[in-house]
Write a protein that holds these residues in place. Structure first.
Motif, PDB file in Angstrom:
ATOM      1  N   GLU A  20      37.804  14.419  18.137  1.00 21.85           N
ATOM      2  CA  GLU A  20      38.575  15.165  17.143  1.00 21.85           C
ATOM      3  C   GLU A  20      39.801  15.765  17.814  1.00 21.85           C
ATOM      4  O   GLU A  20      39.746  16.188  18.964  1.00 21.85           O
ATOM      5  CB  GLU A  20      37.719  16.254  16.512  1.00 21.85           C
ATOM      6  CG  GLU A  20      36.671  15.689  15.576  1.00 21.85           C
ATOM      7  CD  GLU A  20      35.991  16.758  14.758  1.00 21.85           C
ATOM      8  OE1 GLU A  20      36.683  17.694  14.304  1.00 21.85           O
ATOM      9  OE2 GLU A  20      34.776  16.645  14.581  1.00 21.85           O
ATOM     10  N   SER A  21      40.909  15.752  17.069  1.00 18.99           N
ATOM     11  CA  SER A  21      42.160  16.267  17.611  1.00 18.99           C
ATOM     12  C   SER A  21      43.033  16.769  16.475  1.00 18.99           C
ATOM     13  O   SER A  21      43.089  16.132  15.418  1.00 18.99           O
ATOM     14  CB  SER A  21      42.911  15.157  18.368  1.00 18.99           C
ATOM     15  OG  SER A  21      44.219  15.581  18.699  1.00 18.99           O
ATOM     16  N   THR A  55      37.248  11.669   9.782  1.00 21.88           N
ATOM     17  CA  THR A  55      37.391  12.288  11.099  1.00 21.88           C
ATOM     18  C   THR A  55      37.653  11.236  12.173  1.00 21.88           C
ATOM     19  O   THR A  55      37.306  10.064  12.023  1.00 21.88           O
ATOM     20  CB  THR A  55      36.129  13.081  11.478  1.00 21.88           C
ATOM     21  OG1 THR A  55      35.013  12.204  11.432  1.00 21.88           O
ATOM     22  CG2 THR A  55      35.906  14.234  10.530  1.00 21.88           C
ATOM     23  N   SER A  56      38.267  11.700  13.227  1.00 20.18           N
ATOM     24  CA  SER A  56      38.508  10.837  14.381  1.00 20.18           C
ATOM     25  C   SER A  56      37.652  11.327  15.543  1.00 20.18           C
ATOM     26  O   SER A  56      37.211  12.464  15.571  1.00 20.18           O
ATOM     27  CB  SER A  56      39.991  10.854  14.781  1.00 20.18           C
ATOM     28  OG  SER A  56      40.381  12.151  15.186  1.00 20.18           O
ATOM     29  N   SER A  57      37.435  10.439  16.468  1.00 21.24           N
ATOM     30  CA  SER A  57      36.686  10.779  17.676  1.00 21.24           C
ATOM     31  C   SER A  57      37.493  10.322  18.877  1.00 21.24           C
ATOM     32  O   SER A  57      37.877   9.154  18.927  1.00 21.24           O
ATOM     33  CB  SER A  57      35.327  10.092  17.659  1.00 21.24           C
ATOM     34  OG  SER A  57      34.646  10.347  18.863  1.00 21.24           O
ATOM     35  N   ALA A  65      32.899   8.642  12.508  1.00 24.23           N
ATOM     36  CA  ALA A  65      34.235   8.942  13.001  1.00 24.23           C
ATOM     37  C   ALA A  65      34.894   7.704  13.600  1.00 24.23           C
ATOM     38  O   ALA A  65      34.237   6.873  14.218  1.00 24.23           O
ATOM     39  CB  ALA A  65      34.169  10.046  14.052  1.00 24.23           C
TER      40      ALA A  65
END
Length: 144
Positions: free
Chosen positions: A57-58, A53-55, A19
């Motif tokens: 998550e949003s 994905t991002s970290s 992520a």
């Protein structure tokens, strides 16, 4: 300045796998509603990069590749944007190009500001055109 920090974080994790760390915005009211609707409308592939994905998550953040393209919906008004600045209109969405950072663009809409960071090597107008369709579906775009 805050956008510069976000870019530095994106660049720091590029190539690390997993992520991508991106600070999520915290939109309120109508902006939060529009931004939550935007995420699922964004493409899975953008500029040849796969969505990842991002970290943390949003629902307000989308990332492609290893952070070379990132979208944050519900950010504050661009600090460098003057009331007299001209926006570049793409598919009915007005985009502000940060004069100090050639990789930072913000969609200016009636509901929310949508910040997009595009790394060198990508054709910014093509990326913005792909994003404008989805942004236009969930927001009422300003043109000036």
């Amino acid at each position: 300045m805050r956008a510069a920090v976000v870019l530095l974080v994106l660049l720091a994790v590029a190539g690390c796998g997993g992520a991508v760390q991106v600070e999520p915005p915290a939109p309120q009211g109508a902006a939060a509603t529009a931004c939550a609707k935007l995420g699922p409308l964004l493409p899975q592939t953008l500029g040849g990069a796969q969505r990842t994905t991002s970290s943390p998550e949003s629902p307000y953040v989308a990332v492609w590749g290893e952070g070379e393209i990132a979208v944050r919906c519900g950010v504050g008004r661009p600090v460098r944007m003057a009331p007299t600045d001209q926006l570049q209109e793409i598919d009915g969405v007005g985009w502000f190009a940060d004069p100090d950072r050639s990789t930072l663009f913000t969609a200016i809409t009636d509901v929310a500001y949508v910040e997009t960071t595009i790394a060198a090597g990508h054709v910014a107008p093509e990326i913005l055109a792909r994003l404008s369709g989805a942004i236009g579906q969930v927001t009422s775009a300003k043109t000036g």
